[in-house]
Design an enzyme around this catalytic site. Structure first.
Site, mmCIF file in Angstrom:
data_model
loop_
_atom_site.group_PDB
_atom_site.id
_atom_site.type_symbol
_atom_site.label_atom_id
_atom_site.label_comp_id
_atom_site.label_asym_id
_atom_site.label_seq_id
_atom_site.Cartn_x
_atom_site.Cartn_y
_atom_site.Cartn_z
ATOM 1 N N TYR A 104 -17.067 75.289 68.423
ATOM 2 C CA TYR A 104 -17.842 75.751 69.581
ATOM 3 C C TYR A 104 -18.670 76.964 69.163
ATOM 4 O O TYR A 104 -19.181 77.013 68.059
ATOM 5 C CB TYR A 104 -16.924 76.009 70.784
ATOM 6 C CG TYR A 104 -17.702 75.955 72.066
ATOM 7 C CD1 TYR A 104 -18.394 74.799 72.427
ATOM 8 C CD2 TYR A 104 -17.797 77.059 72.903
ATOM 9 C CE1 TYR A 104 -19.157 74.747 73.582
ATOM 10 C CE2 TYR A 104 -18.556 77.011 74.063
ATOM 11 C CZ TYR A 104 -19.234 75.854 74.397
ATOM 12 O OH TYR A 104 -19.992 75.807 75.533
ATOM 13 N N ARG A 157 -30.833 74.820 78.897
ATOM 14 C CA ARG A 157 -30.543 76.227 78.577
ATOM 15 C C ARG A 157 -29.286 76.276 77.720
ATOM 16 O O ARG A 157 -28.210 76.659 78.173
ATOM 17 C CB ARG A 157 -30.353 77.045 79.866
ATOM 18 C CG ARG A 157 -30.340 78.547 79.639
ATOM 19 C CD ARG A 157 -29.531 79.269 80.699
ATOM 20 N NE ARG A 157 -28.114 78.899 80.676
ATOM 21 C CZ ARG A 157 -27.214 79.444 79.869
ATOM 22 N NH1 ARG A 157 -27.573 80.361 78.985
ATOM 23 N NH2 ARG A 157 -25.941 79.067 79.933
ATOM 24 N N LYS A 175 -17.134 71.636 74.274
ATOM 25 C CA LYS A 175 -16.381 72.162 75.415
ATOM 26 C C LYS A 175 -15.141 71.312 75.675
ATOM 27 O O LYS A 175 -14.042 71.832 75.893
ATOM 28 C CB LYS A 175 -17.276 72.154 76.651
ATOM 29 C CG LYS A 175 -16.941 73.206 77.673
ATOM 30 C CD LYS A 175 -17.612 74.507 77.297
ATOM 31 C CE LYS A 175 -17.503 75.536 78.368
ATOM 32 N NZ LYS A 175 -18.322 76.722 78.104
ATOM 33 N N GLU A 246 -22.799 72.325 82.828
ATOM 34 C CA GLU A 246 -22.849 73.177 81.633
ATOM 35 C C GLU A 246 -24.281 73.363 81.146
ATOM 36 O O GLU A 246 -25.011 72.393 80.919
ATOM 37 C CB GLU A 246 -22.006 72.544 80.516
ATOM 38 C CG GLU A 246 -21.886 73.391 79.273
ATOM 39 C CD GLU A 246 -21.061 74.648 79.493
ATOM 40 O OE1 GLU A 246 -21.288 75.630 78.774
ATOM 41 O OE2 GLU A 246 -20.181 74.630 80.373
ATOM 42 N N ASP A 247 -24.680 74.618 80.992
ATOM 43 C CA ASP A 247 -25.962 74.990 80.379
ATOM 44 C C ASP A 247 -27.172 74.358 81.055
ATOM 45 O O ASP A 247 -28.096 73.873 80.396
ATOM 46 C CB ASP A 247 -25.948 74.668 78.883
ATOM 47 C CG ASP A 247 -25.157 75.710 78.096
ATOM 48 O OD1 ASP A 247 -24.709 76.700 78.708
ATOM 49 O OD2 ASP A 247 -24.983 75.549 76.878
ATOM 50 N N ASP A 270 -20.825 78.327 83.223
ATOM 51 C CA ASP A 270 -21.698 79.450 82.891
ATOM 52 C C ASP A 270 -21.676 80.504 83.995
ATOM 53 O O ASP A 270 -21.784 81.700 83.718
ATOM 54 C CB ASP A 270 -23.138 78.968 82.682
ATOM 55 C CG ASP A 270 -23.221 77.871 81.643
ATOM 56 O OD1 ASP A 270 -22.806 78.117 80.502
ATOM 57 O OD2 ASP A 270 -23.672 76.767 81.980
ATOM 58 N N ASN A 418 -24.627 84.757 74.019
ATOM 59 C CA ASN A 418 -24.354 83.836 72.919
ATOM 60 C C ASN A 418 -25.654 83.218 72.436
ATOM 61 O O ASN A 418 -26.602 83.078 73.208
ATOM 62 C CB ASN A 418 -23.417 82.722 73.392
ATOM 63 C CG ASN A 418 -21.991 83.183 73.538
ATOM 64 O OD1 ASN A 418 -21.476 83.887 72.697
ATOM 65 N ND2 ASN A 418 -21.344 82.785 74.631
#
Length: 565
Positions: A104, A157, A175, A246-247, A270, A418
């Site tokens: 990850y 993103r 994940k 996610e993202d 997030d 990150n």
């Protein structure tokens, strides 16, 4: 009294020969017994020696050490995952601290950027916009019928790297690997999904190897209709699913969460996961200092959905500690690229509007600037806590950190962006600029800092402390929704496992080697709160704990028995 270990029941499977060896969830490789090799037509297809999983893991570890770059190590581990999942998870659990940053963050960022280049084998589900009317058929193609956790992204993103298109699939894969390695959720229950709605990354569109839909991203009504079609198809196929967003880009992340969190058991890691682990860290840090979070002044750099999500959960926690909502909000200051969020700032997003400071309260500030910079805010607020979620490197300058330290003997500084290339300041610099007095927690892993012959361990404020336990708790309790109170219970449980709080020394967060213990504890707290909130059937504490134990998968081979299809 001698403890008797209950042996796992045999597994009846219809596959045999090369087909069985190509099935990652069932393949044992050289660990198939002599009897299994005869019964499943594997004789002569494997070397003579029958190995244990530990012998296999030792060989894999030696091979892993032969790779010199992190991306090559990532590719190697993904190859094992796509060949023999049980061995993959045994290897990762044996070397979790070493391998977690490889499977990850931060290495997964590079893997997403190079997804089409390093692609070897399909994993998960790819749903492109041109196939939007075939979603039911696509989900029926998934061979695992008992899916319990989906992680889905649209790749817009990815970490702090922006639009990676179909390459964003690396994030759900990574994940879900942590859901299993840290939270004990069987890989047979997990499904990574990427919604391929195009990409605005021109470099990808020009790349002849790019494997996604070559089209600018769809937006607005078309986009939301596509996502809704996906949600409805998932509900039809797996009504009791846990869905993690996610993202997704800031403009979509909060609207999607708001729209679907009461329709399907879902959360956005997030926003909510980052908030939960950050609040847990801050609760622990405050207790270690003999105070409460409600006594702290907090400044954020970054007022996107993640930063605002953390801020709202901090406000909720400080209200639990006794502050009024107004007082709790006055302790939190949000700074973005246009300066401090105030009630006179135009064009704020709905989730930002509740986090503004009133300009009337800033009249006494020592500044002549119309736009209040991070330095202005730090100088006037004199914060105890500084949190970075900007996605931009180097914004916590020496001047800012020294100004903070001037008014706060033991500042808490959390550059959470990150991957490591986007961190607001390095722990080495923060420790030096505060003369070794800062408590530092980062979003990506960093080695301990050595400053003036003293070693400073750096806590990683990693969402993996939170989301695997939430997933396990939801599955074990059968929760139909994830409430704010369930997330708060996860934060509180994480804080209770802080070595710094419990022992007076060490890291503010538990060691990664203890993450399964933490995940189990969070699962129990989340499941119990789900029952109290009425989103799960009430049971005894013993029954809930038994359900957690029953659902906690371990990377061990089971005996196979042959059955017909």
């Amino acid at each position: 009294m001698e403890t008797i270990t209950k042996k796992a029941r045999s597994l009846y499977i219809p596959y045999a020969g090369p087909v069985l060896l190509e099935f990652p969830l069932l393949n044992k490789g050289s660990a198939f017994s002599a009897e299994e090799r005869r019964n499943f037509n594997l004789s002569g297809l494997l070397p003579e020696v029958v190995e244990s999983i530990e012998e296999q893991a030792e060989r894999a570890w030696l091979q892993y050490q032969g790779f010199k770059t992190e991306i090559d190590k990532h590719i190697y581990l993904r190859n094992i995952q796509d060949t023999n999942e049980t061995l993959f998870y045994r290897l990762v659990q044996n070397h979790l601290e070493e391998m977690m940053p490889v499977i990850y963050t931060p290495t997964v960022g590079a893997a997403c950027e190079r997804f089409s280049e390093i692609y070897r084998r399909a994993r998960g589900v790819f749903i492109s916009y041109p196939n939007r009317h075939n979603m039911d058929d696509i989900l029926q193609n998934v061979p695992n019928h008992n899916i319990k956790v989906i992680v889905v992204t649209d790749g817009e993103r990815i970490l702090g790297l922006g639009d990676q298109g179909i390459g964003g699939m690396g994030i759900p894969i990574g994940k879900l690997s942590l859901y299993t390695a840290c939270g004990g959720i069987s890989p047979a229950y997990t499904l990574p999904v990427v919604l391929d709605v195009g990409t605005n990354n021109q470099q990808l569109l020009n790349d002849p190897l790019y494997m996604g839909w070559r089209h600018p991203r769809i937006t607005d009504d078309e986009y939301y209709a596509f996502v809704d079609e996906f949600i409805q198809a998932v509900k039809q196929r797996w009504p009791d699913i846990l869905l993690q967003f996610e993202d997704f880009a800031q403009k979509n992340a909060m609207p999607l969460l708001t729209r679907y969190r009461d329709e399907i058991c879902s959360f956005n890691d997030d926003i909510q996961g980052t908030a939960a682990v950050t609040v847990g860290t801050l609760i622990a840090a405050s207790r270690a200092a003999g105070s409460q979070l409600s006594e702290q002044k907090i400044v954020f750099l970054g007022a996107g959905s993640a930063g605002c999500g953390i801020a709202e959960q901090i406000i909720a926690q400080t209200q639990r500690e006794g502050l009024s909502e107004d007082a709790a909000r006055q302790n939190v200051f949000m700074v973005d690229r246009f300066g401090l969020l105030t009630d006179r700032m135009p064009n704020l997003l709905p989730f930002q509007a509740k986090l503004v400071q009133k300009c009337d309260n800033l009249q006494h500030w020592d500044t002549e600037n119309d736009v209040l910079s991070l330095l202005d805010v730090v100088r006037n607020v004199k914060p105890d806590i500084l949190i970075g979620v900007s996605g931009q490197t180097g914004l916590f300058t020496e001047e800012i950190i020294r100004e903070m330290h001037k008014h706060c003997p033991r500042p808490i500084v959390m550059p959470l962006s990150n991957p490591t290339s986007r961190v607001e300041a390095t722990p080495q610099d923060i420790i030096a600029w505060t003369e070794g007095n800062a408590l530092v927690a980062t979003g990506s892993p960093f080695s301990p800092v050595i400053w003036k012959d003293k070693i400073y361990p750096i806590a990683q404020c990693n969402n993996a402390y939170i989301f695997p336990g939430i997933g396990l708790g939801v599955i074990a309790s059968g929760a139909s929704r994830i409430t704010d109170e369930m997330l708060m219970s996860a934060s509180e449980t994480l804080a209770k496992h802080s070595p710094l709080v419990n022992n007076g020394e060490g890291l503010v967060l538990p060691a990664l080697k203890d993450i399964q213990v933490v995940s189990r504890a969070i699962a129990f707290a989340v499941g119990k709160m789900a029952q109290q909130q009425g989103v799960a059937v009430k049971t005894s504490a013993e029954a809930l704990q038994q359900a957690i134990d029953d659902n906690f998968w371990k990377p061990e081979y089971r005996d196979y028995r042959r059955t017909s299809i």
